[in-house]
Design a protein around this motif. Structure first.
Motif, PDB file in Angstrom:
ATOM      1  N   LYS A 147       0.840  -1.202   0.000  1.00 27.58           N
ATOM      2  CA  LYS A 147       0.000   0.000   0.000  1.00 27.58           C
ATOM      3  C   LYS A 147       0.872   1.247   0.000  1.00 27.58           C
ATOM      4  N   ASP A 148       0.278   2.353  -0.431  1.00 26.29           N
ATOM      5  CA  ASP A 148       0.920   3.653  -0.250  1.00 26.29           C
ATOM      6  C   ASP A 148       0.480   4.211   1.095  1.00 26.29           C
ATOM      7  N   ILE A 149       1.408   4.848   1.809  1.00 28.25           N
ATOM      8  CA  ILE A 149       1.102   5.369   3.144  1.00 28.25           C
ATOM      9  C   ILE A 149       1.525   6.830   3.216  1.00 28.25           C
ATOM     10  N   ALA A 150       1.477   7.397   4.416  1.00 24.52           N
ATOM     11  CA  ALA A 150       1.794   8.818   4.606  1.00 24.52           C
ATOM     12  C   ALA A 150       3.194   9.129   4.117  1.00 24.52           C
ATOM     13  N   ASP A 151       3.439  10.421   3.826  1.00 23.26           N
ATOM     14  CA  ASP A 151       4.752  10.804   3.291  1.00 23.26           C
ATOM     15  C   ASP A 151       5.819  10.764   4.376  1.00 23.26           C
ATOM     16  N   ASP A 152       7.078  10.923   3.967  1.00 25.13           N
ATOM     17  CA  ASP A 152       8.220  10.795   4.870  1.00 25.13           C
ATOM     18  C   ASP A 152       8.590  12.092   5.572  1.00 25.13           C
ATOM     19  N   GLY A 153       7.752  13.101   5.472  1.00 25.25           N
ATOM     20  CA  GLY A 153       8.037  14.393   6.087  1.00 25.25           C
ATOM     21  C   GLY A 153       8.693  15.372   5.138  1.00 25.25           C
ATOM     22  N   PHE A 154       9.050  14.901   3.966  1.00 19.02           N
ATOM     23  CA  PHE A 154       9.674  15.761   2.963  1.00 19.02           C
ATOM     24  C   PHE A 154       8.845  15.804   1.678  1.00 19.02           C
ATOM     25  N   GLY A 155       7.579  15.411   1.808  1.00 17.95           N
ATOM     26  CA  GLY A 155       6.690  15.448   0.660  1.00 17.95           C
ATOM     27  C   GLY A 155       6.732  14.219  -0.216  1.00 17.95           C
ATOM     28  N   ASN A 156       7.485  13.194   0.200  1.00 19.73           N
ATOM     29  CA  ASN A 156       7.581  11.964  -0.591  1.00 19.73           C
ATOM     30  C   ASN A 156       6.732  10.872   0.051  1.00 19.73           C
ATOM     31  N   LYS A 157       5.744  10.356  -0.699  1.00 20.88           N
ATOM     32  CA  LYS A 157       4.926   9.283  -0.165  1.00 20.88           C
ATOM     33  C   LYS A 157       5.736   7.991  -0.139  1.00 20.88           C
ATOM     34  N   LEU A 173       3.154 -17.842  -0.608  1.00 26.86           N
ATOM     35  CA  LEU A 173       2.884 -16.431  -0.304  1.00 26.86           C
ATOM     36  C   LEU A 173       2.186 -15.787  -1.492  1.00 26.86           C
ATOM     37  N   THR A 174       0.973 -15.302  -1.271  1.00 26.49           N
ATOM     38  CA  THR A 174       0.217 -14.593  -2.296  1.00 26.49           C
ATOM     39  C   THR A 174       0.298 -13.092  -2.033  1.00 26.49           C
ATOM     40  N   LEU A 175       0.688 -12.349  -3.050  1.00 27.87           N
ATOM     41  CA  LEU A 175       0.842 -10.898  -2.917  1.00 27.87           C
ATOM     42  C   LEU A 175      -0.242 -10.180  -3.720  1.00 27.87           C
ATOM     43  N   LEU A 176      -0.857  -9.172  -3.069  1.00 26.41           N
ATOM     44  CA  LEU A 176      -1.821  -8.281  -3.717  1.00 26.41           C
ATOM     45  C   LEU A 176      -1.197  -6.903  -3.843  1.00 26.41           C
ATOM     46  N   ASN A 177      -1.823  -6.074  -4.659  1.00 24.44           N
ATOM     47  CA  ASN A 177      -1.342  -4.704  -4.871  1.00 24.44           C
ATOM     48  C   ASN A 177      -2.500  -3.747  -4.666  1.00 24.44           C
ATOM     49  N   THR A 178      -2.478  -3.006  -3.548  1.00 23.64           N
ATOM     50  CA  THR A 178      -3.545  -2.041  -3.260  1.00 23.64           C
ATOM     51  C   THR A 178      -2.985  -0.613  -3.203  1.00 23.64           C
ATOM     52  N   ILE A 179      -1.929  -0.364  -3.952  1.00 24.72           N
ATOM     53  CA  ILE A 179      -1.393   0.992  -4.076  1.00 24.72           C
ATOM     54  C   ILE A 179      -2.362   1.832  -4.898  1.00 24.72           C
ATOM     55  N   ASP A 180      -2.632   3.043  -4.443  1.00 26.24           N
ATOM     56  CA  ASP A 180      -3.554   3.953  -5.135  1.00 26.24           C
ATOM     57  C   ASP A 180      -3.113   4.132  -6.588  1.00 26.24           C
ATOM     58  N   PRO A 181      -4.020   3.909  -7.544  1.00 28.13           N
ATOM     59  CA  PRO A 181      -3.653   4.104  -8.955  1.00 28.13           C
ATOM     60  C   PRO A 181      -3.115   5.497  -9.256  1.00 28.13           C
ATOM     61  N   ALA A 182      -3.461   6.474  -8.403  1.00 30.61           N
ATOM     62  CA  ALA A 182      -2.992   7.840  -8.615  1.00 30.61           C
ATOM     63  C   ALA A 182      -1.594   8.068  -8.039  1.00 30.61           C
ATOM     64  N   TYR A 183      -1.037   7.060  -7.368  1.00 30.70           N
ATOM     65  CA  TYR A 183       0.312   7.207  -6.801  1.00 30.70           C
ATOM     66  C   TYR A 183       1.302   7.479  -7.926  1.00 30.70           C
ATOM     67  N   PRO A 184       2.126   8.509  -7.784  1.00 34.97           N
ATOM     68  CA  PRO A 184       3.041   8.861  -8.879  1.00 34.97           C
ATOM     69  C   PRO A 184       4.090   7.783  -9.142  1.00 34.97           C
ATOM     70  N   VAL A 185       4.197   7.371 -10.394  1.00 34.84           N
ATOM     71  CA  VAL A 185       5.156   6.342 -10.791  1.00 34.84           C
ATOM     72  C   VAL A 185       6.131   6.947 -11.784  1.00 34.84           C
ATOM     73  N   SER A 186       7.411   6.909 -11.434  1.00 36.33           N
ATOM     74  CA  SER A 186       8.412   7.534 -12.305  1.00 36.33           C
ATOM     75  C   SER A 186       8.937   6.595 -13.374  1.00 36.33           C
ATOM     76  N   GLY A 187       8.664   5.295 -13.221  1.00 34.39           N
ATOM     77  CA  GLY A 187       9.174   4.326 -14.185  1.00 34.39           C
ATOM     78  C   GLY A 187       8.087   3.725 -15.055  1.00 34.39           C
TER      79      GLY A 187
END
Length: 338
Positions: free
Chosen positions: A63-73, A114-128
């Motif tokens: 998942k995506d969570i709160a930012d690191d204090g410098f504006g980076n999620k 181990l089964t892995l799911l992906n619940t990262i917000d589709p709006a999360y910025p992806v640089s790659g």
């Protein structure tokens, strides 16, 4: 050049004198020998201790969570379900995504699905070019389709959950063989998000602890009151504290304060992340350098290296990275003995 197919040893002719001396038809002898070998093998396994081999069925997500204090999620793994031979042990983990991710305890001889799911917000910025998350583990055995890497590396598939450069999966299953000889503390991390290097640096990392399957189990083995997993990043420790009785995992986060009951044995697991060199010290404590009889009070540890040691908790102190630049960055935490 001609080739000949060799006959099996039980089809090769023997001299008549040998047969007469044996008084047993040769093929009958082979059959009896095979039966005897099978019986001996079955008897040897009857007494084998299988109590430490178990099947782990695990479901995790990212998942995506709160930012690191410098504006980076940041990104984080979360344990959704963990069953050991059908017994639900999910309550030992946080019910939220954490950095570091869940610490999975195993024993040599175990099998893991181990089964892995992906619940990262589709709006999360992806640089790659990849929105796929994976789990790439060190230390244990697995086949190529459980490598947790992109097709560009493994030449098979984009092995993760979500949209990869070539393959997309709603979920992805990994199988691990915790074979004899894999005992130790090993990291796992993402290898697919954004690009083939993954997003470990954004928080997608965790660890497995593989205990040896000693038979009989040593009398004093694994009797630690607490276990601490500390990842040495380029500017901070990231940690987890585990209560060895309840297996509860707490104190996730940056430079955590660790607690221990007085006069109990505790075990530290150090894993270096990033690119820096570190010089770890637990002030006013000494411990045996693993594999030796040498007492040390600090250890140098570099990228991809790990160090596991045990101390008897006597007094409160600090753990610190004495590397000059990292010390200036505040890489230290408290070790409180109650």
């Amino acid at each position: 050049m001609s080739f000949q197919v060799n006959q099996s040893s039980c089809d090769m002719p023997l001299s008549q004198s040998v047969i007469e001396t044996a008084k047993i038809p040769y093929r009958s002898f082979c059959a009896r020998a095979a039966a005897g070998f099978a019986l001996a093998m079955s008897i040897s396994f009857i007494g084998a201790d299988k109590s430490y081999a178990a099947e782990h069925v695990i479901e995790m997500t990212a998942k995506d969570i709160a930012d690191d204090g410098f504006g980076n999620k940041l990104l984080a793994y979360q344990m959704l379900s963990h069953r050991i031979d059908g017994l639900d042990v999910t309550d030992r983990y946080s019910n939220a995504p954490t950095i570091p991710g869940p610490i999975i305890e195993l024993t040599e001889g175990d099998k893991v699905k181990l089964t892995l799911l992906n619940t990262i917000d589709p709006a999360y910025p992806v640089s790659g070019n990849s929105k796929q998350v994976s789990v790439h583990v060190h230390g244990v055995h697995y086949k190529i389709l459980s490598d947790g890497t992109l097709r560009v590396i493994n030449r098979k598939l984009d092995e993760g959950a979500g949209e990869g450069p070539e393959d997309t999966f709603a979920s992805y299953e990994y199988e691990w063989d915790v074979a004899p000889g894999t005992a130790g503390t090993w990291p796992y991390h993402d290898h697919n998000y954004e690009n083939h290097n993954g997003s470990e640096h954004k928080g997608l990392f965790g660890a497995i602890i593989v205990n040896p399957a000693a038979t009989p189990r040593p009398q004093n083995a694994y009797k630690f009151s607490k276990e601490y997993i500390l990842y040495l990043g380029d500017d901070a420790f990231w940690g987890v504290e585990i209560d060895s009785t309840t297996k509860k995992q707490t104190k996730h986060g940056v430079n955590p304060t660790l607690n221990a009951p007085k006069n109990t044995d505790v075990r530290f697991h150090l894993i270096a992340l990033g690119t820096d060199l570190h010089n770890f010290s637990l002030n006013n404590y000494k411990w045996f350098d693993p594999g030796t009889h040498n007492l040390i009070n600090q250890v140098a540890i570099g990228p991809l290296e790990k160090h596991v040691f045990v101390v008897r908790s006597k007094n409160s102190t600090q753990y610190v990275d004495n590397n000059f630049s990292n010390k200036l960055l505040g890489m230290k935490g408290r070790f409180i003995v109650d």
